[in-house]
Motif scaffolding. Structure first.
Motif, PDB file in Angstrom:
ATOM      1  N   VAL A   1     -72.788  83.357  15.465  1.00  0.00           N
ATOM      2  CA  VAL A   1     -73.247  83.810  14.144  1.00  0.00           C
ATOM      3  C   VAL A   1     -72.367  84.960  13.670  1.00  0.00           C
ATOM      4  CG1 VAL A   1     -75.655  83.142  13.799  1.00  0.00           C
ATOM      5  CG2 VAL A   1     -75.123  84.889  15.499  1.00  0.00           C
ATOM      6  N   SER A   2     -71.430  84.629  12.794  1.00  0.00           N
ATOM      7  CA  SER A   2     -70.479  85.641  12.343  1.00  0.00           C
ATOM      8  C   SER A   2     -70.429  85.672  10.826  1.00  0.00           C
ATOM      9  CB  SER A   2     -69.101  85.311  12.930  1.00  0.00           C
ATOM     10  OG  SER A   2     -68.706  84.038  12.502  1.00  0.00           O
ATOM     11  N   GLY A   3     -69.421  86.380  10.308  1.00  0.00           N
ATOM     12  CA  GLY A   3     -69.297  86.482   8.866  1.00  0.00           C
ATOM     13  C   GLY A   3     -68.916  85.165   8.213  1.00  0.00           C
ATOM     14  N   GLY A   4     -68.186  84.331   8.926  1.00  0.00           N
ATOM     15  CA  GLY A   4     -67.725  83.074   8.337  1.00  0.00           C
ATOM     16  C   GLY A   4     -68.289  81.826   8.991  1.00  0.00           C
ATOM     17  N   HIS A   5     -69.027  81.964  10.072  1.00  0.00           N
ATOM     18  CA  HIS A   5     -69.495  80.784  10.819  1.00  0.00           C
ATOM     19  C   HIS A   5     -70.926  80.914  11.321  1.00  0.00           C
ATOM     20  CE1 HIS A   5     -65.112  80.605  10.942  1.00  0.00           C
ATOM     21  NE2 HIS A   5     -65.259  79.284  10.998  1.00  0.00           N
ATOM     22  N   THR A   6     -71.602  79.793  11.376  1.00  0.00           N
ATOM     23  CA  THR A   6     -72.896  79.705  12.054  1.00  0.00           C
ATOM     24  C   THR A   6     -72.918  78.359  12.747  1.00  0.00           C
ATOM     25  OG1 THR A   6     -73.937  81.066  10.362  1.00  0.00           O
ATOM     26  CG2 THR A   6     -75.412  79.773  11.760  1.00  0.00           C
TER      27      THR A   6
ATOM     28  N   PHE B   1     -76.313  87.593   4.922  1.00  0.00           N
ATOM     29  CA  PHE B   1     -76.649  89.012   5.073  1.00  0.00           C
ATOM     30  C   PHE B   1     -75.880  89.831   4.043  1.00  0.00           C
ATOM     31  CE2 PHE B   1     -78.549  88.563   9.376  1.00  0.00           C
ATOM     32  CZ  PHE B   1     -79.528  89.537   9.296  1.00  0.00           C
ATOM     33  N   ASP B   2     -74.583  89.633   3.991  1.00  0.00           N
ATOM     34  CA  ASP B   2     -73.732  90.453   3.117  1.00  0.00           C
ATOM     35  C   ASP B   2     -74.047  90.227   1.636  1.00  0.00           C
ATOM     36  OD1 ASP B   2     -72.554  91.411   5.405  1.00  0.00           O
ATOM     37  OD2 ASP B   2     -70.801  90.113   5.294  1.00  0.00           O
ATOM     38  N   LYS B   3     -74.243  88.956   1.258  1.00  0.00           N
ATOM     39  CA  LYS B   3     -74.499  88.658  -0.159  1.00  0.00           C
ATOM     40  C   LYS B   3     -75.872  89.162  -0.596  1.00  0.00           C
ATOM     41  CE  LYS B   3     -71.472  84.632  -0.707  1.00  0.00           C
ATOM     42  NZ  LYS B   3     -71.411  83.144  -0.680  1.00  0.00           N
TER      43      LYS B   3
HETATM   44  P1  ATP Z   1     -65.559  84.932  11.482  1.00  0.00           P
HETATM   45  O1  ATP Z   1     -65.531  85.445  12.873  1.00  0.00           O
HETATM   46  O2  ATP Z   1     -66.526  83.824  11.268  1.00  0.00           O
HETATM   47  O3  ATP Z   1     -64.208  84.640  10.960  1.00  0.00           O
HETATM   48  P2  ATP Z   1     -65.967  87.683  10.774  1.00  0.00           P
HETATM   49  O4  ATP Z   1     -64.895  87.926  11.777  1.00  0.00           O
HETATM   50  O5  ATP Z   1     -65.887  88.367   9.476  1.00  0.00           O
HETATM   51  O6  ATP Z   1     -66.129  86.118  10.550  1.00  0.00           O
HETATM   52  P3  ATP Z   1     -67.687  89.068  12.571  1.00  0.00           P
HETATM   53  O7  ATP Z   1     -66.728  90.182  12.651  1.00  0.00           O
HETATM   54  O8  ATP Z   1     -68.043  88.382  13.810  1.00  0.00           O
HETATM   55  O9  ATP Z   1     -67.364  88.036  11.444  1.00  0.00           O
HETATM   56  O10 ATP Z   1     -69.043  89.660  12.011  1.00  0.00           O
HETATM   57  C1  ATP Z   1     -69.131  90.307  10.763  1.00  0.00           C
HETATM   58  C2  ATP Z   1     -70.444  89.909  10.148  1.00  0.00           C
HETATM   59  O11 ATP Z   1     -71.523  90.363  10.984  1.00  0.00           O
HETATM   60  C3  ATP Z   1     -70.668  90.511   8.775  1.00  0.00           C
HETATM   61  O12 ATP Z   1     -71.180  89.503   7.937  1.00  0.00           O
HETATM   62  C4  ATP Z   1     -71.719  91.590   9.034  1.00  0.00           C
HETATM   63  O13 ATP Z   1     -72.548  91.857   7.941  1.00  0.00           O
HETATM   64  C5  ATP Z   1     -72.502  90.983  10.178  1.00  0.00           C
HETATM   65  N1  ATP Z   1     -73.195  91.990  10.971  1.00  0.00           N
HETATM   66  C6  ATP Z   1     -72.670  92.977  11.719  1.00  0.00           C
HETATM   67  N2  ATP Z   1     -73.643  93.734  12.274  1.00  0.00           N
HETATM   68  C7  ATP Z   1     -74.818  93.210  11.851  1.00  0.00           C
HETATM   69  C8  ATP Z   1     -76.187  93.543  12.058  1.00  0.00           C
HETATM   70  N3  ATP Z   1     -76.549  94.563  12.826  1.00  0.00           N
HETATM   71  N4  ATP Z   1     -77.127  92.767  11.458  1.00  0.00           N
HETATM   72  C9  ATP Z   1     -76.767  91.717  10.700  1.00  0.00           C
HETATM   73  N5  ATP Z   1     -75.501  91.363  10.458  1.00  0.00           N
HETATM   74  C10 ATP Z   1     -74.535  92.096  11.022  1.00  0.00           C
END
Ligand code: ATP
Ligand code: MG
Ligand code: FE
Length: 342
Positions: A135-140, A166-168
């Motif tokens: 669960v990241s910024g670009g993927h679930t 979350f961000d939006k």
């Molecule tokens: P990807 O890895 O998919 O390319 P990314 O690298 O941007 O995307 P990550 O660095 O893994 O993603 O995570 C960033 C995301 O995690 C952001 O959307 C941020 O809002 C979210 N995030 C970080 N901490 C928290 C938290 N405590 N609660 C909810 N969301 C969080």
């Protein structure tokens, strides 16, 4: 074997040294969050330029922390994709240039494999096989992980990623970027049930997700509030949002655990830092008798350690995975299923 990891796929520059014998020797990170905050999100060109400024000082920092010489490095792993093209090019050219200068082999790493394996850096790492929720910024994505490079996609989001939701939604509430941690903090003061948001695809008979409707529901509620939405209402909305999103993530994890019959669940990616998600997953795990593993908090979001580690794991399985051919390409779009077996 000592592997230098270089991460630059988005708005964090991360460098790290991982030793297959001694573990993580050092890591250093520079986050560009403060720089992008005034724009409400990541500005790709600014990101690339900042990576250029940060890589060399961060390299010196990890070398000093680990107290080794550059010639002690056996291989250099860098994030080849997915991510922002310009940002990836900085890390890739840095890694390949350094590799050429030191005559050390280089290896392109998949960013999501880095996230996926980051819980293995913890002091009590899970054994294979396990189910992973990325669960990241670009993927679930929900995956079955049988070993390094043995990943089977079980389900994924059909639209927005959890971090993106979350961000939006945070932005709709007037919270600064990145909104994930902000909305999570605000939700702690919110009352449950004041606002009830939809649980998208909760009852779909698969392991897919959909979060774009949740953001729209938040938008509708925010629009219906008076011009000066009070702090308590904001907190109540945040609470409703987090509860809905966490409910769906936990339910799909539980289904994946049941269907697979596995007993280990691994969480990876930035949203894995979320307090409410961790509490709900821990409760579900206790009830259903499976174990949940998380990365260290600092390794949930982007970092160099996970890239050094993923590179080291691949090289351990196949030393020929690294090359002294220093011509490189980056893969801004790179589905995990296209990643070669280790
Ligand atoms: P990807 O890895 O998919 O390319 P990314 O690298 O941007 O995307 P990550 O660095 O893994 O993603 O995570 C960033 C995301 O995690 C952001 O959307 C941020 O809002 C979210 N995030 C970080 N901490 C928290 C938290 N405590 N609660 C909810 N969301 C969080
Ligand atoms: Mg980031
Ligand atoms: Fe990431």
């Amino acid at each position: 074997m000592i592997v230098l990891g270089v991460e630059s796929s988005c708005d964090e520059t991360g460098l790290a040294l991982y030793d297959t014998q001694r573990g993580l020797l050092a890591h250093a990170l520079h986050s560009q969050i403060a720089m992008h905050r005034e724009y409400g999100g990541v500005v790709p060109e600014l990101a690339s330029r900042d990576h250029v400024r940060r890589t060399l000082p961060l390299l010196n920092e990890v070398m000093q922390k680990a107290a080794i010489q550059k010639h002690d490095i056996d291989a250099i792993a860098y994030t080849q994709g997915p991510g922002l093209a310009g940002a990836l090019l900085v890390g890739a050219s840095f890694a390949c240039g350094l590799g050429m200068a030191l005559n050390k082999p280089v290896l392109g790493v998949h960013h999501l494999e880095g996230h996926l394996l980051s819980p293995l850096l913890a002091s009590q790492p899970p054994e294979f096989p396990f189910i992973a929720l990325l669960v990241s910024g670009g993927h679930t994505q929900l995956m079955r992980v049988d070993g390094i490079g043995a990943y089977q996609l079980l389900g994924e989001t059909l639209d927005d990623a959890a971090g993106e939701a979350f961000d939006k939604s945070a932005k709709l509430l007037g919270l600064p970027y990145p909104g994930g941690p902000e909305i999570s903090r605000l939700a702690e003061f919110g009352n449950p049930g004041v606002f009830t948001f939809p649980r998208p695809m909760l009852h779909s008979k698969d392991l897919n997700f959909s979060f774009s409707g949740l953001k729209t529901a938040v938008l509708t509620v925010v629009k219906n509030q008076t011009a000066n939405i009070c702090e308590q209402s904001k907190a109540d909305i945040a609470r409703g949002f987090v509860d809905a999103l966490v409910d769906v993530l936990v339910a799909k994890c539980v289904t994946a655990m049941k269907e697979s019959g596995l007993k280990r669940l691994v969480i990876a990616g930035g949203v894995g830092a979320n307090r409410q998600l961790r509490a709900a997953l821990n409760a579900a795990a206790a009830k259903r008798r499976f174990q949940v593993y998380y990365p260290e908090l600092e390794f949930c979001t982007d970092n160099g350690a996970m890239i050094a580690f993923a590179g080291a794991m691949r090289l351990k399985k196949n030393p020929a995975a690294a090359t002294r051919d220093y011509g490189f390409n980056v893969r801004p779009r790179w589905p995990l299923h296209e990643l070669s077996a280790a």
